[in-house]
Write a protein that holds these residues in place. Structure first.
Motif, PDB file in Angstrom:
ATOM      1  N   CYS A  22       0.836  -1.212   0.000  1.00 11.47           N
ATOM      2  CA  CYS A  22       0.000   0.000   0.000  1.00 11.47           C
ATOM      3  C   CYS A  22       0.866   1.256   0.000  1.00 11.47           C
ATOM      4  CB  CYS A  22      -0.937   0.002   1.200  1.00 11.47           C
ATOM      5  SG  CYS A  22      -2.250  -1.218   1.073  1.00 11.47           S
ATOM      6  N   ASP A  23       1.938   1.243   0.782  1.00 10.96           N
ATOM      7  CA  ASP A  23       2.843   2.387   0.809  1.00 10.96           C
ATOM      8  C   ASP A  23       3.435   2.641  -0.572  1.00 10.96           C
ATOM      9  OD1 ASP A  23       2.361   2.680   3.517  1.00 10.96           O
ATOM     10  OD2 ASP A  23       4.267   1.777   4.142  1.00 10.96           O
ATOM     11  N   GLU A  24       3.886   1.584  -1.227  1.00 10.31           N
ATOM     12  CA  GLU A  24       4.484   1.735  -2.565  1.00 10.31           C
ATOM     13  C   GLU A  24       3.449   2.208  -3.580  1.00 10.31           C
ATOM     14  OE1 GLU A  24       7.664   1.796  -3.457  1.00 10.31           O
ATOM     15  OE2 GLU A  24       8.073   1.539  -1.321  1.00 10.31           O
ATOM     16  N   GLN A  67       8.832   2.474  11.400  1.00  7.82           N
ATOM     17  CA  GLN A  67       9.576   1.648  10.448  1.00  7.82           C
ATOM     18  C   GLN A  67       9.130   1.933   9.023  1.00  7.82           C
ATOM     19  OE1 GLN A  67       8.665  -2.277  11.851  1.00  7.82           O
ATOM     20  NE2 GLN A  67      10.255  -2.235  13.427  1.00  7.82           N
ATOM     21  N   ARG A  68       7.831   2.113   8.826  1.00  7.91           N
ATOM     22  CA  ARG A  68       7.314   2.410   7.485  1.00  7.91           C
ATOM     23  C   ARG A  68       7.827   3.759   7.001  1.00  7.91           C
ATOM     24  NH1 ARG A  68       0.997   1.753   7.875  1.00  7.91           N
ATOM     25  NH2 ARG A  68       1.114   2.266   5.664  1.00  7.91           N
ATOM     26  N   ILE A  69       7.823   4.753   7.886  1.00  4.59           N
ATOM     27  CA  ILE A  69       8.289   6.086   7.502  1.00  4.59           C
ATOM     28  C   ILE A  69       9.780   6.047   7.173  1.00  4.59           C
ATOM     29  CG2 ILE A  69       8.713   8.423   8.381  1.00  4.59           C
ATOM     30  CD1 ILE A  69       5.998   8.091   9.898  1.00  4.59           C
ATOM     31  N   ALA A  70      10.552   5.348   7.995  1.00  2.00           N
ATOM     32  CA  ALA A  70      11.987   5.225   7.731  1.00  2.00           C
ATOM     33  C   ALA A  70      12.245   4.554   6.392  1.00  2.00           C
ATOM     34  CB  ALA A  70      12.667   4.462   8.861  1.00  2.00           C
ATOM     35  N   ALA A  71      11.480   3.513   6.085  1.00  2.00           N
ATOM     36  CA  ALA A  71      11.637   2.815   4.797  1.00  2.00           C
ATOM     37  C   ALA A  71      11.283   3.729   3.630  1.00  2.00           C
ATOM     38  CB  ALA A  71      10.785   1.553   4.773  1.00  2.00           C
ATOM     39  N   LEU A  72      10.238   4.524   3.791  1.00  2.00           N
ATOM     40  CA  LEU A  72       9.835   5.438   2.725  1.00  2.00           C
ATOM     41  C   LEU A  72      10.912   6.481   2.443  1.00  2.00           C
ATOM     42  CD1 LEU A  72       6.123   6.091   3.656  1.00  2.00           C
ATOM     43  CD2 LEU A  72       6.934   5.142   1.508  1.00  2.00           C
ATOM     44  N   LEU A  73      11.507   6.989   3.511  1.00  2.00           N
ATOM     45  CA  LEU A  73      12.479   8.064   3.346  1.00  2.00           C
ATOM     46  C   LEU A  73      13.868   7.560   3.007  1.00  2.00           C
ATOM     47  CD1 LEU A  73      11.312  10.415   6.208  1.00  2.00           C
ATOM     48  CD2 LEU A  73      10.752  10.547   3.775  1.00  2.00           C
TER      49      LEU A  73
END
Length: 75
Positions: A22-24, A67-73
């Motif tokens: 979903c993030d991607e 963790q999701r925010i870190a992965a996105l950035l």
């Protein structure tokens, strides 16, 4: 219900994979990772209760949203 640790682990990994997909998809649609990460942060602040003060053993704990925010950035 019968409890099996691997079923619990598989369910958690499935949910994590769904969140990442979903993030991607959101990033692909908006083309703005930083804005999406900011949205996740703001939504998380609105929907979660304040965490208790961390102990020494929890100093490296990071929430799933973090963790999701870190992965996105990091991409």
């Amino acid at each position: 219900l019968w409890f099996h640790p691997l079923v619990h682990l598989a369910h958690r990994l499935l949910l994590q994979s769904a969140e990442e997909a979903c993030d991607e998809a959101a990033v692909a649609a908006t083309r703005d990772r930083r804005a999406y990460a900011d949205l996740l942060l703001r939504l998380s602040a609105r929907t979660t209760a304040p965490a208790p003060a961390p102990s020494a053993g929890m100093a490296t704990f990071r929430s799933r949203t973090g963790q999701r925010i870190a992965a996105l950035l990091s991409d």
